[in-house]
Design a protein around this motif. Structure first.
Motif, PDB file in Angstrom:
ATOM      1  N   THR A   1      -4.365  20.133 -96.475  1.00 44.51           N
ATOM      2  CA  THR A   1      -5.327  19.928 -95.405  1.00 44.51           C
ATOM      3  C   THR A   1      -4.572  19.936 -94.082  1.00 44.51           C
ATOM      4  O   THR A   1      -3.367  20.249 -94.063  1.00 44.51           O
ATOM      5  N   ILE A   2      -5.241  19.593 -92.992  1.00 39.77           N
ATOM      6  CA  ILE A   2      -4.539  19.521 -91.713  1.00 39.77           C
ATOM      7  C   ILE A   2      -4.365  18.061 -91.310  1.00 39.77           C
ATOM      8  O   ILE A   2      -5.199  17.214 -91.626  1.00 39.77           O
ATOM      9  N   ALA A   3      -3.275  17.782 -90.605  1.00 36.82           N
ATOM     10  CA  ALA A   3      -2.930  16.406 -90.254  1.00 36.82           C
ATOM     11  C   ALA A   3      -3.782  15.860 -89.115  1.00 36.82           C
ATOM     12  O   ALA A   3      -4.090  14.672 -89.087  1.00 36.82           O
ATOM     13  N   ALA A   4      -4.151  16.734 -88.176  1.00 34.64           N
ATOM     14  CA  ALA A   4      -4.868  16.289 -86.978  1.00 34.64           C
ATOM     15  C   ALA A   4      -5.659  17.460 -86.415  1.00 34.64           C
ATOM     16  O   ALA A   4      -5.412  18.625 -86.778  1.00 34.64           O
ATOM     17  N   PRO A   5      -6.597  17.171 -85.521  1.00 33.21           N
ATOM     18  CA  PRO A   5      -7.356  18.272 -84.906  1.00 33.21           C
ATOM     19  C   PRO A   5      -6.440  19.248 -84.175  1.00 33.21           C
ATOM     20  O   PRO A   5      -5.374  18.874 -83.672  1.00 33.21           O
TER      21      PRO A   5
ATOM     22  N   ALA B   1     -11.792  27.751 -80.468  1.00 29.28           N
ATOM     23  CA  ALA B   1     -11.749  27.380 -81.889  1.00 29.28           C
ATOM     24  C   ALA B   1     -11.227  25.952 -82.036  1.00 29.28           C
ATOM     25  O   ALA B   1     -10.234  25.581 -81.403  1.00 29.28           O
ATOM     26  N   PHE B   2     -11.919  25.189 -82.870  1.00 28.46           N
ATOM     27  CA  PHE B   2     -11.574  23.787 -83.117  1.00 28.46           C
ATOM     28  C   PHE B   2     -11.447  23.571 -84.618  1.00 28.46           C
ATOM     29  O   PHE B   2     -12.391  23.843 -85.355  1.00 28.46           O
ATOM     30  N   ALA B   3     -10.303  23.070 -85.060  1.00 31.27           N
ATOM     31  CA  ALA B   3     -10.088  22.746 -86.473  1.00 31.27           C
ATOM     32  C   ALA B   3      -9.979  21.228 -86.599  1.00 31.27           C
ATOM     33  O   ALA B   3      -9.262  20.590 -85.825  1.00 31.27           O
ATOM     34  N   TYR B   4     -10.701  20.665 -87.559  1.00 32.40           N
ATOM     35  CA  TYR B   4     -10.724  19.216 -87.759  1.00 32.40           C
ATOM     36  C   TYR B   4     -10.472  18.862 -89.219  1.00 32.40           C
ATOM     37  O   TYR B   4     -11.051  19.503 -90.113  1.00 32.40           O
ATOM     38  N   PRO B   5      -9.670  17.822 -89.459  1.00 35.80           N
ATOM     39  CA  PRO B   5      -9.632  17.270 -90.818  1.00 35.80           C
ATOM     40  C   PRO B   5     -10.908  16.448 -91.011  1.00 35.80           C
ATOM     41  O   PRO B   5     -11.302  15.695 -90.108  1.00 35.80           O
ATOM     42  N   VAL B   6     -11.586  16.622 -92.120  1.00 37.44           N
ATOM     43  CA  VAL B   6     -12.853  15.925 -92.374  1.00 37.44           C
ATOM     44  C   VAL B   6     -12.888  15.419 -93.817  1.00 37.44           C
ATOM     45  O   VAL B   6     -12.191  15.941 -94.682  1.00 37.44           O
TER      46      VAL B   6
END
Length: 137
Positions: free
Chosen positions: A8-12, A26-31
């Motif tokens: 997963t990703i650690a942070a936005p 583009a915005f990537a978020y861990p959810v």
């Protein structure tokens, strides 16, 4: 209780991609769940209320069985699917990517849209730190 390791990703993370005067934010978020996803999309729609489109894709769960893609008015398959494809290519889960598009007055065509959404999502993931996380289920 069983455990499994996910990517997963650690942070936005964010990225900006420009194509023929259109701007793609583009915005990537861990959810963790769909309620959190809805909240993040709602906040982005409020913040960027003047944008033409708010397209997204997400994948949830260790087995990646919960996912959704949304073209938000773009031609079918030109936004959500390329964003989802980037999540699959990085093999991540519990990640939401939203791409906000400001139309620049020049039509990109379906091929151009696919490429633009794909590259915006790709850049957001490249700006993110991908981690391995142990989850129990």
């Amino acid at each position: 209780m069983a455990e499994v390791t996910i990517k997963t990703i650690a942070a936005p993370a964010e990225a900006i991609f420009k194509e023929k005067r259109s701007k793609f934010l583009a915005f990537a978020y861990p959810v963790e769940n769909e309620a959190e996803i809805k909240e993040k999309i709602t906040l982005l729609k409020k913040k960027y209320h003047d944008a033409r489109h708010h397209c997204y894709a997400y994948i949830l769960g260790a087995d990646k069985s919960t996912y959704r893609m949304n073209d938000d008015g773009e031609p079918s398959g030109t936004a959500g699917r390329p964003i989802h494809g980037q999540l699959l290519s990085k093999e991540v889960t519990n990640v939401l990517i939203v791409v906000v598009r400001y139309f620049g007055g020049i039509k990109l065509g379906t091929g151009g849209l696919r490429v633009a959404y794909k590259l915006a999502a790709k850049e957001a993931l490249e700006n993110a730190t991908i981690i391995e996380k142990i989850v129990a289920f």
